[in-house]
Design a protein around this motif. Structure first.
Motif, PDB file in Angstrom:
ATOM      1  N   VAL A  71       0.841  -1.205   0.000  1.00 65.76           N
ATOM      2  CA  VAL A  71       0.000   0.000   0.000  1.00 65.76           C
ATOM      3  C   VAL A  71       0.873   1.250   0.000  1.00 65.76           C
ATOM      4  O   VAL A  71       0.608   2.211  -0.735  1.00 65.76           O
ATOM      5  CB  VAL A  71      -0.948  -0.005   1.215  1.00 65.76           C
ATOM      6  CG1 VAL A  71      -1.678   1.336   1.333  1.00 65.76           C
ATOM      7  CG2 VAL A  71      -1.954  -1.140   1.096  1.00 65.76           C
ATOM      8  N   GLU A 105      -9.352  -4.678   2.975  1.00 66.14           N
ATOM      9  CA  GLU A 105      -9.501  -3.349   2.374  1.00 66.14           C
ATOM     10  C   GLU A 105      -8.236  -2.943   1.626  1.00 66.14           C
ATOM     11  O   GLU A 105      -8.294  -2.365   0.533  1.00 66.14           O
ATOM     12  CB  GLU A 105      -9.834  -2.313   3.446  1.00 66.14           C
ATOM     13  CG  GLU A 105     -10.149  -0.935   2.868  1.00 66.14           C
ATOM     14  CD  GLU A 105     -10.541   0.070   3.937  1.00 66.14           C
ATOM     15  OE1 GLU A 105     -10.760   1.244   3.573  1.00 66.14           O
ATOM     16  OE2 GLU A 105     -10.622  -0.314   5.120  1.00 66.14           O
ATOM     17  N   SER A 106      -7.076  -3.257   2.199  1.00 63.13           N
ATOM     18  CA  SER A 106      -5.819  -2.930   1.531  1.00 63.13           C
ATOM     19  C   SER A 106      -5.674  -3.709   0.232  1.00 63.13           C
ATOM     20  O   SER A 106      -5.255  -3.157  -0.806  1.00 63.13           O
ATOM     21  CB  SER A 106      -4.639  -3.240   2.453  1.00 63.13           C
ATOM     22  OG  SER A 106      -4.663  -2.417   3.609  1.00 63.13           O
ATOM     23  N   ARG A 109      -7.814  -2.149  -2.430  1.00 64.02           N
ATOM     24  CA  ARG A 109      -7.232  -0.958  -3.056  1.00 64.02           C
ATOM     25  C   ARG A 109      -6.140  -1.333  -4.040  1.00 64.02           C
ATOM     26  O   ARG A 109      -6.026  -0.747  -5.116  1.00 64.02           O
ATOM     27  CB  ARG A 109      -6.676  -0.015  -1.984  1.00 64.02           C
ATOM     28  CG  ARG A 109      -6.131   1.288  -2.573  1.00 64.02           C
ATOM     29  CD  ARG A 109      -5.882   2.339  -1.505  1.00 64.02           C
ATOM     30  NE  ARG A 109      -5.572   3.610  -2.124  1.00 64.02           N
ATOM     31  CZ  ARG A 109      -4.342   4.119  -2.209  1.00 64.02           C
ATOM     32  NH1 ARG A 109      -3.325   3.459  -1.711  1.00 64.02           N
ATOM     33  NH2 ARG A 109      -4.136   5.295  -2.773  1.00 64.02           N
ATOM     34  N   ARG A 112      -7.763  -2.445  -7.122  1.00 62.91           N
ATOM     35  CA  ARG A 112      -8.479  -1.372  -7.808  1.00 62.91           C
ATOM     36  C   ARG A 112      -7.555  -0.475  -8.619  1.00 62.91           C
ATOM     37  O   ARG A 112      -7.867  -0.126  -9.762  1.00 62.91           O
ATOM     38  CB  ARG A 112      -9.265  -0.546  -6.782  1.00 62.91           C
ATOM     39  CG  ARG A 112     -10.169   0.516  -7.396  1.00 62.91           C
ATOM     40  CD  ARG A 112     -11.127   1.076  -6.372  1.00 62.91           C
ATOM     41  NE  ARG A 112     -10.450   1.724  -5.249  1.00 62.91           N
ATOM     42  CZ  ARG A 112     -10.359   1.218  -4.028  1.00 62.91           C
ATOM     43  NH1 ARG A 112     -10.882   0.027  -3.758  1.00 62.91           N
ATOM     44  NH2 ARG A 112      -9.747   1.875  -3.059  1.00 62.91           N
ATOM     45  N   LEU A 221      -2.967   2.376   5.139  1.00 63.42           N
ATOM     46  CA  LEU A 221      -3.975   2.723   4.140  1.00 63.42           C
ATOM     47  C   LEU A 221      -4.528   4.114   4.390  1.00 63.42           C
ATOM     48  O   LEU A 221      -4.696   4.902   3.450  1.00 63.42           O
ATOM     49  CB  LEU A 221      -5.099   1.686   4.173  1.00 63.42           C
ATOM     50  CG  LEU A 221      -6.235   1.877   3.163  1.00 63.42           C
ATOM     51  CD1 LEU A 221      -5.700   1.826   1.742  1.00 63.42           C
ATOM     52  CD2 LEU A 221      -7.310   0.821   3.369  1.00 63.42           C
ATOM     53  N   LEU A 225      -4.311   7.291   1.785  1.00 65.82           N
ATOM     54  CA  LEU A 225      -5.482   8.007   1.293  1.00 65.82           C
ATOM     55  C   LEU A 225      -5.400   9.496   1.620  1.00 65.82           C
ATOM     56  O   LEU A 225      -5.783  10.345   0.817  1.00 65.82           O
ATOM     57  CB  LEU A 225      -6.749   7.397   1.889  1.00 65.82           C
ATOM     58  CG  LEU A 225      -7.073   5.964   1.442  1.00 65.82           C
ATOM     59  CD1 LEU A 225      -8.259   5.421   2.218  1.00 65.82           C
ATOM     60  CD2 LEU A 225      -7.344   5.928  -0.055  1.00 65.82           C
TER      61      LEU A 225
END
Length: 293
Positions: A71, A105-106, A109, A112, A221, A225
């Motif tokens: 990340v 969640e990491s 991302r 994505r 993360l 962000l």
């Protein structure tokens, strides 16, 4: 890569990793392998691969730090505008990693936006469901799927994301359906043997990522962000020069230079790129420093 036990998911990942390592220089492409379920039992052939960015990860805590590093690396590449080397992250038995907690969640991302910065995920799982993957965005962004034979038509739909794919009628291990946006085709995956692995480039010392300060994927993360809307501090020549001359990791740079891990990562990344550019021109940083001293 989806399929039940015995469908050679790991072998398929071996094919991908071996193809990448056989056709690209380690300066162009690196491999990161995570296998906390089988604990390297099926990845021993890669333990001294010249393309490894870090030794094969088999411990849950280390896997958590590696995901945090990814990340942070994604954030570094975005803010600094670089996207090399290509980094292929191979995760065997993905569900075990997701069940370890704190990483879904990491991973979502990375799936994505990672491809925009040449961070590529190649994951294997028995159950490619939202429940098993832990994040709807994660499944949605695994845009290419390689599916082995499954039990019935419903399982085929879950695995491929398409009706009437025929995955329940495949012949057995190696016989697969490749699903990409707008395309579905049947193909056979070769089975790797010892001679195939013997041809891979080797090294006497596998490098290690700087993971000391990367304990919490969620915190990393959040920082990534937040930094997306901020202009990073400019790099100082003295800091880059120190990183170039010493070749030390992020944790050491943080302590010695008195800077945060994000900026230390940017300093190290720029120094590494500078070192690579000099070597391509025929200069050795270490030899030059020794001559000066």
């Amino acid at each position: 890569v989806a399929g039940p036990t015995g469908s050679r998911k790991t072998n398929t990942q071996h094919v991908v990793a071996s193809s990448v390592a056989s056709h690209h220089d380690p300066n162009e492409v690196r491999l990161l392998i995570i296998d906390i379920e089988k604990r390297e039992r099926h990845w021993g052939q890669f333990e001294d691969s010249a393309h490894l960015a870090h030794p094969v990860v088999i411990e849950e805590d280390e896997a958590r730090r590696v995901i945090s590093w990814l990340v942070a690396e994604l954030d570094r590449r975005r803010t600094q505008g670089y996207s090399t080397p290509h980094l292929f992250v191979l995760i065997d038995e993905l569900q075990s990693l997701v069940e370890a907690g704190g990483m879904a969640e990491s991973l979502g991302r990375l799936a994505r936006v990672g491809r925009d910065y040449n961070l590529h995920l190649v994951v294997a799982t028995q159950h490619p469901t939202v429940e098993a993957l832990g994040d709807p965005a994660f499944k949605r962004n695994l845009s290419a799927r390689l599916v082995s034979r499954v039990d019935d038509a419903n399982a085929a739909y879950i695995a491929t994301g398409q009706r009437n794919s025929g995955a329940e009628r495949l012949a057995g291990p190696g016989d697969s359906i490749l699903v990409q946006p707008g395309d579905l085709r049947r193909l056979t995956i070769a089975r790797m043997n010892a001679r195939d692995f013997d041809r891979l480039p080797r090294t006497v010392m596998v490098p290690e990522l700087s993971l000391d300060e990367l304990e919490d994927p969620e915190r990393v993360l959040d920082v990534a962000l937040e930094s997306a809307t901020q202009t990073p501090d400019p790099l100082e020549p003295a800091q880059v020069a120190y990183a170039l001359a010493t070749g030390r990791g992020i944790s050491h740079l943080c302590r010695h230079l008195g800077i945060g891990s994000s900026k230390a990562g940017r300093v190290k990344a720029f120094a590494d790129e500078l070192r690579q550019a000099l070597e391509q021109l025929g200069y050795s940083v270490r030899d030059t420093i020794e001559q000066v001293l």
